[in-house]
Scaffold this motif. Sequence first.
Motif, mmCIF file in Angstrom:
data_model
loop_
_atom_site.group_PDB
_atom_site.id
_atom_site.type_symbol
_atom_site.label_atom_id
_atom_site.label_comp_id
_atom_site.label_asym_id
_atom_site.label_seq_id
_atom_site.Cartn_x
_atom_site.Cartn_y
_atom_site.Cartn_z
ATOM 1 N N GLN A 84 0.823 -1.265 -0.020
ATOM 2 C CA GLN A 84 0.001 0.121 0.205
ATOM 3 C C GLN A 84 0.964 1.291 0.048
ATOM 4 O OE1 GLN A 84 -3.480 0.717 0.446
ATOM 5 N NE2 GLN A 84 -3.849 -1.458 -0.034
ATOM 6 N N VAL A 85 1.976 1.169 0.930
ATOM 7 C CA VAL A 85 2.681 2.460 1.152
ATOM 8 C C VAL A 85 3.674 2.504 -0.206
ATOM 9 C CG1 VAL A 85 4.788 3.409 2.089
ATOM 10 C CG2 VAL A 85 3.026 2.125 3.618
ATOM 11 N N ALA A 86 4.014 1.422 -0.850
ATOM 12 C CA ALA A 86 4.891 1.574 -2.171
ATOM 13 C C ALA A 86 4.066 2.212 -3.234
ATOM 14 C CB ALA A 86 5.513 0.380 -2.377
ATOM 15 N N ALA A 87 2.661 1.887 -3.160
ATOM 16 C CA ALA A 87 1.780 2.016 -4.467
ATOM 17 C C ALA A 87 1.514 3.560 -4.453
ATOM 18 C CB ALA A 87 0.551 1.194 -4.316
ATOM 19 N N ARG A 88 1.260 3.822 -3.061
ATOM 20 C CA ARG A 88 1.113 5.521 -2.892
ATOM 21 C C ARG A 88 2.165 6.311 -3.150
ATOM 22 N NH1 ARG A 88 0.534 9.400 1.328
ATOM 23 N NH2 ARG A 88 2.104 8.052 2.266
ATOM 24 N N MET A 89 3.326 5.772 -2.822
ATOM 25 C CA MET A 89 4.587 6.680 -3.116
ATOM 26 C C MET A 89 4.465 6.661 -4.619
ATOM 27 S SD MET A 89 6.079 7.800 -0.437
ATOM 28 C CE MET A 89 7.322 7.307 0.812
ATOM 29 N N GLY A 90 4.482 5.693 -5.308
ATOM 30 C CA GLY A 90 4.719 5.643 -6.635
ATOM 31 C C GLY A 90 3.737 6.406 -7.525
ATOM 32 N N ARG A 91 2.659 6.495 -6.845
ATOM 33 C CA ARG A 91 1.451 7.363 -7.614
ATOM 34 C C ARG A 91 1.967 9.132 -7.128
ATOM 35 N NH1 ARG A 91 -4.518 5.093 -7.374
ATOM 36 N NH2 ARG A 91 -4.784 6.855 -8.823
ATOM 37 N N LEU A 92 2.390 9.136 -6.049
ATOM 38 C CA LEU A 92 2.804 10.361 -5.617
ATOM 39 C C LEU A 92 3.963 10.873 -6.558
ATOM 40 C CD1 LEU A 92 2.815 10.809 -1.899
ATOM 41 C CD2 LEU A 92 1.014 11.804 -3.454
#
Lengths: 96, 309
Positions: A84-92
């Motif tokens: 979840q954290v990695a996906a959000r970082m990637g989108r940001l």
Amino acid sequence: MTLLRDLFSIVAICAGGFFFLAGTVGLLRFPDMLTRLHALTKADNLGLGLIVLGLLPRVGSVLGGVKLVAVWALALLASACVSQVAARMGRLRDEP
Amino acid sequence: MSLGLDLLLAALMLGLAGWTVLGRDMFAAIAAFIAYGLLLGIVWVRVGALDVALTEAAVGGGVTGGLLIAAWARLRATAMVERKAGAGLAVLAALASLGVAVLLAAVVLHLPQPAPTLVPEAMANLAPTGLGNPVSATLMAWRALDTLLEKLVLLLALLGIWSVAPDAAWGARPAASVDRDGALTFLAQFLPPVGVVVGIYTVWTSADAPGGAFQGGTILAAMWLLAVRAGLADLPRVASRWLRLALVAGPAVFLAVGLAGFVLAGHFLAYPEAVAKPLIVLIEAPMILSIGVSLALMVAGPPVPKGDA
């Protein structure tokens, strides 16, 4: 009975190994980050889960079995949260 | 079957080592190095050294990986990552590494057969230490001086990291990059209670089974850093008295018990046989705290001036 138990272990561990292999291929071949994360978490959840399942009949004590299941549960928790954290970082990063 | 597994492990290790050294991207090299540390842990399991395997996975893979990523993040801000070492330096480093590899190979190949061992002696003298794990007995009783110095080295390393802080930052907190994400908050609330128990258990069980203060301390450090990352805990000011106490508690108690050995058992770091086990537990308890705090603060880095924190 032992034969049946061994057969169960072999099938479950091989299936777990297959999910790890498929997850790795997905990680290498899928086009973007979200699909790669999807492939990776399948390896953790199903691959490790099936391997633990296959090992369960082979542990000598109940406590040993509980420890194995706890290892799987902790890996499940960590991989779910971290992806979840990695996906959000990637989108940001991709859509600032 | 097991030979095939060992060969596969060896090939993977060499491949990862090559990737770490030759990789163009520094971050990929760090990722390969972390995988290398974890795989090396499996190699230690294969040779039956479970204590070393745990340390390798926790310290070689975990803490060192965290330190390298923190260093990479810092370097990236200054564009130092782009700078490549000159050809002369690269050749020199390659020659030095090759020299070490050749020497190691020569030593391993010229070991007498069977290799000299202290195992029978260690097993025969295990009972007086009150421990069941010969590795812990070596670390805490027979070679306790090495272990004491190891912990002091950890403190020196932390002082080294702190000493690169600018004057204005002295006494302040290390920079904490906080990510207030729902999933991370959940993980940081759920995992530390489990991790703290596992960390303390890892030290406690090392009396009779693989484990130890370094491995347990690493887990505690990881739990603290997780809570800091999620914004649920603060890093302390490096001038804080509580922090300083936590850092020196382990080595200080170790040293005090060691000095008491002169009176109680006739030697520095000698334990009277009747209370060997309680004394070892007395040393280990503050030690896990000191190791956990030092490792966490090493990864957190030097303090930064107040405005930048």
